[in-house]
Design a protein around this motif. Structure first.
Motif, PDB file in Angstrom:
ATOM      1  N   ASP A 144     -31.211   3.811   8.940  1.00 13.23           N
ATOM      2  CA  ASP A 144     -31.057   3.013  10.144  1.00 13.23           C
ATOM      3  C   ASP A 144     -31.743   3.751  11.289  1.00 13.23           C
ATOM      4  O   ASP A 144     -31.493   4.938  11.503  1.00 13.23           O
ATOM      5  CB  ASP A 144     -29.568   2.795  10.453  1.00 13.23           C
ATOM      6  CG  ASP A 144     -29.359   1.889  11.641  1.00 13.23           C
ATOM      7  OD1 ASP A 144     -29.904   0.773  11.638  1.00 13.23           O
ATOM      8  OD2 ASP A 144     -28.656   2.306  12.577  1.00 13.23           O
ATOM      9  N   LEU A 165     -25.286  -1.849   7.236  1.00 11.66           N
ATOM     10  CA  LEU A 165     -26.046  -0.707   6.736  1.00 11.66           C
ATOM     11  C   LEU A 165     -26.441  -0.866   5.267  1.00 11.66           C
ATOM     12  O   LEU A 165     -27.486  -0.392   4.848  1.00 11.66           O
ATOM     13  CB  LEU A 165     -25.239   0.580   6.911  1.00 11.66           C
ATOM     14  CG  LEU A 165     -25.106   1.101   8.331  1.00 11.66           C
ATOM     15  CD1 LEU A 165     -24.090   2.226   8.385  1.00 11.66           C
ATOM     16  CD2 LEU A 165     -26.446   1.582   8.847  1.00 11.66           C
ATOM     17  N   ASP A 167     -19.748  -2.781  10.158  1.00 12.93           N
ATOM     18  CA  ASP A 167     -21.048  -2.110  10.178  1.00 12.93           C
ATOM     19  C   ASP A 167     -21.494  -1.647   8.799  1.00 12.93           C
ATOM     20  O   ASP A 167     -22.689  -1.480   8.552  1.00 12.93           O
ATOM     21  CB  ASP A 167     -21.027  -0.907  11.129  1.00 12.93           C
ATOM     22  CG  ASP A 167     -21.015  -1.325  12.585  1.00 12.93           C
ATOM     23  OD1 ASP A 167     -21.252  -2.515  12.867  1.00 12.93           O
ATOM     24  OD2 ASP A 167     -20.773  -0.453  13.440  1.00 12.93           O
ATOM     25  N   LEU A 193     -23.056   2.289  13.530  1.00 11.56           N
ATOM     26  CA  LEU A 193     -24.466   2.230  13.890  1.00 11.56           C
ATOM     27  C   LEU A 193     -24.791   3.134  15.070  1.00 11.56           C
ATOM     28  O   LEU A 193     -25.944   3.475  15.291  1.00 11.56           O
ATOM     29  CB  LEU A 193     -24.867   0.786  14.194  1.00 11.56           C
ATOM     30  CG  LEU A 193     -24.700  -0.177  13.015  1.00 11.56           C
ATOM     31  CD1 LEU A 193     -25.046  -1.595  13.431  1.00 11.56           C
ATOM     32  CD2 LEU A 193     -25.529   0.252  11.826  1.00 11.56           C
TER      33      LEU A 193
END
Length: 108
Positions: free
Chosen positions: A66, A39, A35, A12
């Protein structure tokens, strides 16, 4: 030009256009960084739909967003990899495939 960077930061925090995951055949999602699930929460469903299990030569590309940034997750299968001198050939071929895919999708 293709730039390759190694980082110990979380996904991220990355500003990369694409992130590559080299996965062995029959891997499980819990082997990927946490992560990835943040996502793309439905990644398992996409992999099942596309029948992606990490066989040698298989690739799966998922576009995610993101913080107003589009990022591509590129999963590249290594097949069954033994711990011997032939294993390097699996990686060599997978890297070549990633480079061709990145060029095709203009990620470089």
């Amino acid at each position: 030009m293709l730039n390759i960077k190694l980082s110990d930061k979380g996904l991220l925090a990355s500003k990369a256009e694409g992130i590559v995951f080299f996965v062995p055949q029959d891997f499980t999602l819990d082997q990927l960084p946490a992560d990835v699930q943040k996502l793309f929460p439905n990644l398992q469903q996409l992999m099942e739909k596309e029948k992606f299990i990490g066989k040698a030569g298989q690739q799966l590309i998922a576009a995610v967003s993101d913080n107003n940034q589009i990022m591509y997750l590129l999963f590249t299968g290594l097949g069954t990899v033994e711990n011997n001198s032939r294993a390097i050939e699996h990686y060599r071929r997978a890297v070549g495939q990633v480079v061709r895919t990145a060029e095709k999708h203009k990620l470089c």
